[in-house]
Design a protein around this motif. Structure first.
Motif, PDB file in Angstrom:
ATOM      1  N   PRO A 275       0.937  -3.530   4.537  1.00 14.84           N
ATOM      2  CA  PRO A 275      -0.234  -3.123   5.321  1.00 14.84           C
ATOM      3  C   PRO A 275      -0.781  -4.187   6.272  1.00 14.84           C
ATOM      4  CG  PRO A 275      -0.938  -3.818   3.161  1.00 14.84           C
ATOM      5  CD  PRO A 275       0.559  -3.999   3.188  1.00 14.84           C
TER       6      PRO A 275
ATOM      7  N   LYS B 104      -9.485   0.697  -2.107  1.00 16.13           N
ATOM      8  CA  LYS B 104      -8.764   0.304  -0.902  1.00 16.13           C
ATOM      9  C   LYS B 104      -9.401   0.768   0.400  1.00 16.13           C
ATOM     10  CE  LYS B 104      -4.334  -0.118  -3.272  1.00 16.13           C
ATOM     11  NZ  LYS B 104      -4.882   0.066  -4.641  1.00 16.13           N
TER      12      LYS B 104
ATOM     13  N   ARG C 294       0.860  -1.184   0.000  1.00 12.69           N
ATOM     14  CA  ARG C 294       0.000   0.000   0.000  1.00 12.69           C
ATOM     15  C   ARG C 294       0.898   1.237   0.000  1.00 12.69           C
ATOM     16  NH1 ARG C 294      -5.644   0.338   2.002  1.00 12.69           N
ATOM     17  NH2 ARG C 294      -6.145   2.525   2.407  1.00 12.69           N
TER      18      ARG C 294
END
Length: 378
Positions: free
Chosen positions: A196, A209, A150
């Motif tokens: 993440p 997301k 991420r």
């Protein structure tokens, strides 16, 4: 990158170029669809949209907005997948070996032991490499499998300590690459990512997301202070190893994502030592991401200014940068590290609300003995 059939990011403001981009996306999607059965045989499952017999689940434009299979991956050469052995979300990247052999070689180099397990290694680990059957040298020939990462500043960092830990890890990672005689040559913000899984134990949807993996409900997450994150350098397509026996390396400029490198702009046809350019990339990332947009990190100003000097010969090398950063970090008191990172775009109301939330959260961190510098366990 969030996206669906109605929100494909255009490459140009002209209608013709936008239509060309849309057609390119469709061709890319068909390519993934065509190899989906083979990928599944290798242990990787694509989303329903990429199944050979897929039919849209929506009836009209209104229901399309809530349909998971309306989500298009607009990044062309990468695709999300589920690893069947454990259900983990992974990233697949198509790489043409004839056009970009260095990316595969560099990625494999840092993903092999003993470097793979080195605590200072922040190069994204390679999980698998798949040779696509029936491909020619003029087409993509391999797929690299990576953890699904991420953007490093998504969600935004909340404390000075969280930022300092991020910078510490990235400087450590660049120092490790340089100690192995590798220059990254494109260490800009888009090529720095966060693992993440600690913050998002149930992960999130790979395109939208902010939502859960099942595309229903918000993806819940913790702060970096509560669940420390590890950061990675990615994308080694421009990276190269230089033999120290040949003296200071010289190479022609290669334009990465950051187009502001002073030496490339002044004398683009000259050769340069790529290691000071790496220093510029990381320094400029810190400047543009944090120093230009937040308050509370003013103590980093002098070091960053030295890293982004116009004259590359005057920039400190990575060992000197790390040494100076460590001195700055040791001088910071715990209350400075725990202090809130203030963003310049905050309104007075938002700022007040965040201050209240911050101190409530910080009290909990102190009571639970959580470190003000959230370093992940090795």
């Amino acid at each position: 990158m969030p996206g669906n059939a109605n929100s494909i990011p255009p490459l140009s403001s002209t209608r013709e170029d936008n239509e060309d981009h849309y057609r390119t996306l469709l061709r890319t999607e068909r390519r993934w669809r065509d190899i989906q059965p083979w990928l599944e045989s290798k242990g990787y499952l694509l989303r329903p949209r990429y199944m050979p017999n897929w039919k849209p689940s929506w009836d009209d434009e209104e229901t399309k907005l809530d349909a998971e299979d309306s989500q298009i991956n607009a990044l062309l050469v990468v695709m999300d997948a589920t690893r069947l052995s454990d259900g983990e979300l992974v990233l697949l990247k198509l790489v043409n070996l004839s056009e970009n052999p260095d990316e595969v070689k560099t990625t494999e180099y840092f993903s092999a032991e003993p470097l793979k397990s080195h605590p200072r290694n922040h190069c994204v680990p390679l999980l698998d490499i798949l040779a696509i059957p029936g491909r020619t040298s003029s087409d993509y020939s391999v797929i690299l499998v990576f953890p699904f990462l991420r953007r490093f500043q998504d969600p935004r960092m909340k404390t000075v300590g969280e930022v300092m830990e991020f910078i510490r890890q990235i400087l450590e990672g660049l120092q490790f690459m340089h100690s192995c005689h590798f220059a990254h040559r494109d260490a800009m913000d888009l090529n720095i990512m966060m693992d993440p899984k600690s913050m998002y134990p149930n992960m999130f949807h790979p395109i939208e997301k902010s939502l859960n993996r099942n595309f229903k409900g918000k993806a819940k997450h913790s702060t970096r202070t509560a669940q420390p994150a590890k950061y990675y350098l990615i994308d080694f397509g421009l990276s190269r190893m230089y033999d120290p026996k040949n003296g200071p390396p010289l190479d022609y400029p290669v334009l990465g994502g950051d187009k502001s490198v002073p030496e490339f702009k002044k004398h683009p046809r000259d050769q340069y030592n790529p290691f000071p350019t790496d220093i510029y990339y990381v320094g400029n990332m810190i400047q543009e991401t944090f120093l230009d947009k937040t308050r509370g990190l003013e103590f980093m100003t002098t070091l960053v200014a030295d890293m982004i000097q116009d004259d590359p010969s005057k920039r400190p090398d990575i060992d000197e940068v790390v040494r100076r950063f460590d001195v700055l970090l040791r001088q910071l008191r715990w209350w400075t590290l725990r202090s809130r990172l203030v963003y310049n775009d905050e309104t007075p109301f938002v700022s007040f609300r965040r201050y209240v939330t911050h101190w409530i959260r910080t009290t909990g961190h102190i009571l639970l003995l959580r470190s003000a510098l959230p370093t992940p366990k090795q």
